[in-house]
Design a protein around this motif. Structure first.
Motif, short mmCIF file in Angstrom:
data_model
loop_
_atom_site.label_atom_id
_atom_site.label_comp_id
_atom_site.label_asym_id
_atom_site.label_seq_id
_atom_site.Cartn_x
_atom_site.Cartn_y
_atom_site.Cartn_z
N ASP A 155 0.99 -1.23 -0.15
CA ASP A 155 0.02 -0.07 0.16
C ASP A 155 0.97 1.38 -0.06
O ASP A 155 1.81 1.55 0.86
CB ASP A 155 -0.90 -0.05 1.36
CG ASP A 155 -1.96 1.13 1.19
OD1 ASP A 155 -2.24 1.99 0.25
OD2 ASP A 155 -2.87 1.14 2.07
N PHE A 156 0.67 2.03 -0.99
CA PHE A 156 1.48 3.51 -1.15
C PHE A 156 0.92 4.38 0.04
O PHE A 156 0.20 5.22 -0.47
CB PHE A 156 1.52 4.03 -2.49
CG PHE A 156 2.49 2.93 -3.27
CD1 PHE A 156 3.73 2.48 -2.88
CD2 PHE A 156 2.06 2.92 -4.61
CE1 PHE A 156 4.39 1.70 -3.97
CE2 PHE A 156 2.67 2.13 -5.45
CZ PHE A 156 4.00 1.60 -5.08
N ALA A 157 1.03 3.94 0.99
CA ALA A 157 0.48 4.94 2.40
C ALA A 157 1.51 4.39 3.65
O ALA A 157 2.01 3.45 3.65
CB ALA A 157 -0.97 4.57 2.58
N PRO A 158 1.50 5.19 4.60
CA PRO A 158 0.77 6.60 4.85
C PRO A 158 1.49 7.73 4.05
O PRO A 158 2.84 7.74 3.68
CB PRO A 158 0.82 6.90 6.25
CG PRO A 158 2.14 6.12 6.64
CD PRO A 158 2.25 5.02 5.67
N ALA B 114 4.45 2.60 2.62
CA ALA B 114 5.23 3.22 1.67
C ALA B 114 4.99 4.81 2.22
O ALA B 114 3.97 5.49 2.01
CB ALA B 114 5.10 3.22 0.28
N ALA B 115 5.98 5.40 2.92
CA ALA B 115 5.93 6.44 3.58
C ALA B 115 6.34 7.72 2.30
O ALA B 115 7.12 7.25 1.56
CB ALA B 115 6.71 6.85 4.66
N LYS B 116 5.35 8.55 2.05
CA LYS B 116 5.42 9.32 1.02
C LYS B 116 5.41 10.74 1.56
O LYS B 116 4.66 11.11 2.41
CB LYS B 116 4.68 9.07 -0.09
CG LYS B 116 3.17 8.89 0.09
CD LYS B 116 2.18 8.24 -1.12
CE LYS B 116 0.78 8.01 -0.83
NZ LYS B 116 0.29 7.45 -1.84
N HIS B 117 5.82 11.77 0.60
CA HIS B 117 6.62 11.80 -0.41
C HIS B 117 8.05 12.55 -0.24
O HIS B 117 8.06 13.75 0.01
CB HIS B 117 6.17 12.78 -1.69
CG HIS B 117 4.47 12.17 -2.00
ND1 HIS B 117 3.48 12.59 -1.12
CD2 HIS B 117 4.22 11.46 -2.76
CE1 HIS B 117 2.54 11.92 -1.77
NE2 HIS B 117 3.02 11.30 -2.57
N PHE B 118 8.95 11.58 0.07
CA PHE B 118 10.39 12.24 0.64
C PHE B 118 10.94 13.16 -0.57
O PHE B 118 11.04 12.76 -1.88
CB PHE B 118 11.52 11.35 0.59
CG PHE B 118 12.62 11.54 1.30
CD1 PHE B 118 12.75 11.53 2.98
CD2 PHE B 118 13.63 11.86 0.78
CE1 PHE B 118 13.85 11.95 3.28
CE2 PHE B 118 14.95 12.05 1.38
CZ PHE B 118 15.04 12.06 2.73
N ILE C 177 9.76 0.81 8.28
CA ILE C 177 8.88 0.94 7.00
C ILE C 177 9.66 0.13 6.01
O ILE C 177 10.93 0.19 5.62
CB ILE C 177 8.69 2.47 6.71
CG1 ILE C 177 7.84 2.70 5.27
CG2 ILE C 177 10.35 3.16 6.31
CD1 ILE C 177 6.47 2.98 5.81
N ASP C 178 8.84 -0.50 5.05
CA ASP C 178 9.18 -1.53 4.18
C ASP C 178 9.85 -0.47 2.84
O ASP C 178 10.61 -0.74 2.05
CB ASP C 178 8.45 -2.25 3.50
CG ASP C 178 8.10 -3.54 4.47
OD1 ASP C 178 8.89 -3.70 5.51
OD2 ASP C 178 7.39 -4.54 4.14
N SER C 179 9.27 0.59 2.72
CA SER C 179 9.56 1.51 1.54
C SER C 179 9.27 2.89 1.66
O SER C 179 8.43 3.25 2.29
CB SER C 179 8.81 0.83 -0.07
OG SER C 179 7.51 0.90 0.37
N ILE C 180 9.83 3.76 0.77
CA ILE C 180 9.55 5.21 1.03
C ILE C 180 9.70 5.73 -0.50
O ILE C 180 10.30 5.29 -1.51
CB ILE C 180 10.82 5.98 1.67
CG1 ILE C 180 10.81 5.45 3.04
CG2 ILE C 180 10.74 7.43 1.54
CD1 ILE C 180 11.83 6.06 3.95
N MET C 181 8.60 6.43 -0.88
CA MET C 181 8.48 7.16 -2.16
C MET C 181 8.91 8.41 -2.33
O MET C 181 8.77 9.12 -1.35
CB MET C 181 7.14 7.02 -2.34
CG MET C 181 6.39 7.65 -3.77
SD MET C 181 4.70 7.83 -3.92
CE MET C 181 4.42 5.93 -4.61
#
Length: 601
Positions: A190-193, A242-246, A286-290
């Protein structure tokens, strides 16, 4: 195919994926159950060694597919990818992931059971491809405004609505529900939060998707949601967040879908304002960062968007913040990232900057071939490709994607939109409604209105709210006037108001669409009791207007409108507290309603 045969085939394919993860403790046929599992690092290295360069590069790409079943022949696939079906897209490019949408041009959703079958079909295609590695299947399910899988799945309020309730346990529970329901239909990322701090009230693209305009509060809720998405059950029940948006999209004044925003914030201010929620996400595992398609000159004076910036992604995210997980781009089809470079250059520059996954390039074949050509010419090394593939493989291993790629469609509706989940979502929404102003004492109502007019913004929103108010005992009618009401629409609303006991007027972005202020004035002039509702961003209440009673819902999904109806008619009391400062209109230097403000009665 008989059911028994289908199940046997399903088991054979599933078993095919198991050796990838080395889960010897499961007691797979021929393997002793007492053997010790190998580490994710070792197994990822082992899997990597079996891939060709083309298969490695395919693992770094995530794209859309056109269709609602894996074998659906869709003309858009021929135009986009040169093949007929979603399954053929996966097989052709050895893809590492796909992303689901629910819009007119790319629609993968009918109902949860259909989505589960689509996911299974795509996973089978991945296991038939040369890479033979299950997919990350992603979507954008933040809750509220950004919701891809709607009812009968559980709808959760926007991030800002959740934080208005000031309950991090509720935020964690919201993420648990979102994650479990997604995984039940085969979506495992999930591309969140949203980890942006909405420090600019005029931000046109983040707004209520952010938890707060204060980094401390945003950090608490981001951390809670990461735990809810990733740590709230067995690996086969959870999703990668996926924490966004770096490095932080919260101070943008333009929408990166359409143009390249420039953030003129100092590096010290960035560390104080934008960094804390990302630090919290990293701390939570967190598994991923956007990445964000934004210019941030104090972090990289070259003017490159952050997605293509090595000083930002490698220097700040990797080296300064110590992040070791997957870094994924925001959509590469957005105008902001395409402003300075060609579609052939972008994926190569992104990998050089430190990106691991390339999301939705406009031309997938061109993008893949650009990366392959860059490796063959020595512009990129295969070792650099391996670094990103290893991160992707470890994510898939740790999230259980390689060992549990399939779902059971027969069990979906016992997990999605359950009465318990729906009740939890409604409870969160009930605590979110914020009473910003009540100078005239319209609320609480002295008596139940016999007739109520619901007017203002939103065709479905006004209609839905009117239905909910009617269900609670007042005869409510809807008359929408839109974001830019005409004189004729305003006159019609005024005429309708004369025949009711209460008027509820919904607003959405008064600052950009100031004609809504003219409607507010006209309704106030009728002398009828009026309740104004900021149905999206709470900043609407700060603009000069004569309405003395203002509520904020931070969104307009069904639970938020039900909560609004309950507050208006006195079924529940307003409990929300502003997660942001509400300025006096466009005068952002003057705070009209401060962070933490919220009335009750």
């Amino acid at each position: 195919m008989t059911t028994r045969t289908a199940h046997a085939r399903h088991r054979r394919i599933h078993a095919f994926a198991l050796p990838l993860a080395g889960l010897l403790t499961l007691g797979v046929a021929g393997v002793p159950a007492t053997a010790q599992p190998v580490t994710a690092d070792v197994e990822a290295q082992r899997t990597l060694r079996g891939l060709t360069l083309e298969q490695k590069v395919g693992q770094l790409f995530v794209t859309w597919v056109n269709g609602k079943s894996a074998d659906e022949v869709n003309a858009k696939n021929k135009a986009d990818f040169g093949v007929d079906t979603p399954a053929q897209v996966i097989e052709k490019y050895h893809l590492g992931g796909v992303i689901y949408f629910n819009n007119d041009s790319r629609d993968n959703f009918d109902d949860p059971v259909q989505v589960a079958k689509l996911s299974n079909g795509l996973q089978r295609a991945a296991l038939r491809s040369g890479a033979r590695i299950p997919l990350q299947i992603a979507t954008d399910q933040e809750g509220g405004t950004v919701t891809r899988m709607g009812a009968p799945a559980t709808e959760l309020p926007n991030a800002m609505a959740i934080s208005a309730g000031r309950d991090t346990k509720a935020a964690q529970e919201a993420a648990r529900i979102l994650g479990h329901e997604l995984r039940a239909v085969g979506i495992n990322q999930d591309f969140a939060p949203d980890a942006d701090v909405n420090s600019n009230p005029a931000n046109p693209v983040i707004g209520v998707r952010s938890f707060s305009g204060r980094p401390e509060l945003a950090s608490q809720f981001v951390e809670a949601q990461v735990k809810g998405f990733q740590n709230s059950g067995r690996r086969s029940e959870t999703v990668s967040a996926a924490a966004k948006h770096f490095p932080g999209h919260g101070d943008a004044a333009t929408d990166s879908h359409h143009e390249l925003p420039r953030i003129d914030r100092s590096e010290d201010s960035w560390r104080a304002t934008d960094v804390p929620p990302f630090k919290a996400a990293i701390k939570a595992g967190i598994d991923s960062i956007m990445s964000a398609h934004i210019q941030f000159p104090s972090l990289d004076p070259s003017g490159e968007p952050a997605t293509l910036s090595k000083p930002i992604l490698t220097g700040k995210l990797r080296e300064e913040l110590g992040y070791r997980g997957v870094v994924v781009t925001d959509s590469l089809s957005m105008d902001a990232v395409r402003e300075m470079h060609t579609d052939a250059e972008i994926p190569v520059l992104a990998l050089k900057a430190g990106i691991d996954q390339l999301l939705m390039p406009v031309n997938l074949e061109l993008a893949i071939n650009s990366v392959l050509d860059a490796v063959r010419k020595g512009e990129l090394t295969e070792r650099r490709i391996d670094e990103s593939v290893l991160r992707v493989l470890k994510l898939k291993l740790n999230r259980g994607i390689l060992t549990s790629p399939f779902v059971d469609p027969a069990k979906v509706m016992s997990k999605v939109g359950t009465p318990a989940n729906l009740a939890t979502a409604q409870g969160i929404a009930d605590r979110s409604v914020t009473a910003i102003r009540n100078d005239g004492g319209v609320l609480p109502l002295k008596q139940q209105p016999a007739k109520t007019l619901v007017t203002g913004w939103g065709v479905s929103t006004t209609t839905s709210l009117a239905a909910k108010l009617t269900a609670h005992g007042t005869q409510a009618t809807a008359l929408q006037t839109g974001q830019a009401p005409t004189d004729a629409q305003i006159s019609q609303a005024v005429a309708a108001a004369k025949n009711v006991d209460l008027v509820v007027v919904l607003t959405n972005n008064v600052g950009t669409y100031p004609l809504q202020g003219k409607l507010l004035q006209a309704l106030a002039d009728t002398g009828k009791p009026v309740v104004a509702v900021a149905a999206q961003i709470p900043y609407d209440a700060g603009y000069e207007n004569p309405i003395e009673t203002w509520l904020a819902t931070y969104g307009y999904i069904s639970p938020s409108l039900e909560a609004l109806a309950r507050v208006i008619l006195g079924k529940v009391k307003p409990q929300g507290k502003l997660p942001v400062d509400v300025p006096a209109g466009k005068d952002v230097g003057t705070v009209k309603y401060p962070f933490g403000h919220g009335l009750t009665w």
